[in-house]
Design a protein around this motif. Structure first.
Motif, mmCIF file in Angstrom:
data_model
loop_
_atom_site.group_PDB
_atom_site.id
_atom_site.type_symbol
_atom_site.label_atom_id
_atom_site.label_comp_id
_atom_site.label_asym_id
_atom_site.label_seq_id
_atom_site.Cartn_x
_atom_site.Cartn_y
_atom_site.Cartn_z
ATOM 1 N N ARG A 112 0.829 -1.207 0.000
ATOM 2 C CA ARG A 112 0.000 0.000 0.000
ATOM 3 C C ARG A 112 0.865 1.260 0.000
ATOM 4 N N ILE A 113 1.959 1.237 0.744
ATOM 5 C CA ILE A 113 2.890 2.375 0.744
ATOM 6 C C ILE A 113 3.466 2.563 -0.657
ATOM 7 N N GLN A 114 3.892 1.456 -1.289
ATOM 8 C CA GLN A 114 4.443 1.549 -2.641
ATOM 9 C C GLN A 114 3.392 2.020 -3.649
ATOM 10 N N PHE A 115 2.175 1.555 -3.511
ATOM 11 C CA PHE A 115 1.109 1.978 -4.424
ATOM 12 C C PHE A 115 0.875 3.479 -4.327
ATOM 13 N N HIS A 116 0.866 3.971 -3.107
ATOM 14 C CA HIS A 116 0.559 5.390 -2.894
ATOM 15 C C HIS A 116 1.738 6.317 -3.206
ATOM 16 N N PHE A 117 2.973 5.912 -2.816
ATOM 17 C CA PHE A 117 4.129 6.812 -2.913
ATOM 18 C C PHE A 117 5.147 6.421 -3.979
ATOM 19 N N GLY A 118 5.093 5.194 -4.484
ATOM 20 C CA GLY A 118 6.036 4.759 -5.509
ATOM 21 C C GLY A 118 6.853 3.561 -5.051
ATOM 22 N N GLU A 119 7.367 2.822 -6.015
ATOM 23 C CA GLU A 119 8.087 1.571 -5.752
ATOM 24 C C GLU A 119 9.361 1.748 -4.930
ATOM 25 N N GLN A 120 9.936 2.943 -4.931
ATOM 26 C CA GLN A 120 11.173 3.156 -4.183
ATOM 27 C C GLN A 120 10.922 3.297 -2.686
ATOM 28 N N PHE A 121 9.650 3.326 -2.275
ATOM 29 C CA PHE A 121 9.300 3.452 -0.865
ATOM 30 C C PHE A 121 8.728 2.142 -0.342
ATOM 31 N N GLY A 122 8.644 2.014 0.964
ATOM 32 C CA GLY A 122 8.070 0.819 1.552
ATOM 33 C C GLY A 122 8.583 0.606 2.969
ATOM 34 N N ILE A 123 8.452 -0.605 3.441
ATOM 35 C CA ILE A 123 8.870 -0.959 4.794
ATOM 36 C C ILE A 123 10.286 -1.501 4.773
ATOM 37 N N GLU A 124 11.064 -1.072 5.747
ATOM 38 C CA GLU A 124 12.413 -1.600 5.947
ATOM 39 C C GLU A 124 12.442 -2.249 7.332
ATOM 40 N N ILE A 125 12.923 -3.475 7.400
ATOM 41 C CA ILE A 125 12.968 -4.189 8.672
ATOM 42 C C ILE A 125 14.420 -4.425 9.057
ATOM 43 N N THR A 126 14.773 -4.021 10.268
ATOM 44 C CA THR A 126 16.100 -4.306 10.819
ATOM 45 C C THR A 126 15.894 -4.974 12.170
ATOM 46 N N SER A 127 16.869 -5.757 12.612
ATOM 47 C CA SER A 127 16.712 -6.448 13.883
ATOM 48 C C SER A 127 18.041 -6.977 14.376
ATOM 49 N N GLN A 128 18.111 -7.202 15.675
ATOM 50 C CA GLN A 128 19.223 -7.896 16.313
ATOM 51 C C GLN A 128 18.621 -8.900 17.271
#
Length: 80
Positions: A44-60
């Protein structure tokens, strides 16, 4: 707009993190999964703002994980 969500869980190991990032990078119609929440929000983020945007997940492992989305100014990293 940058949104960061942080939990206080046990973190995600590197292999599971790779799997999550891979799933986010795949077209939704190619995935056969019961757990679609993160992918749905990412799409949904990519649809609204463009393919270069979205969720990034980082973790330890042993620490909570931040989930972030920058929907306007800085595209997410290509690590997904």
């Amino acid at each position: 707009m940058l949104i960061i969500v942080m939990d206080n869980g046990i973190g995600i190991d590197e292999e599971k993190l790779k799997q999550l990032r891979f799933r986010l990078s795949q077209p939704s119609d190619t995935l056969d999964e019961a757990h679609i929440g993160i992918k749905n929000v990412h799409d949904r983020i990519q649809f609204h703002f463009g393919e270069q945007f979205g969720i990034e997940i980082t973790s330890q492992v042993g620490k909570g994980r931040p989930w972030s989305s920058d929907s306007q100014h800085n595209p997410r990293h290509s690590a997904l």
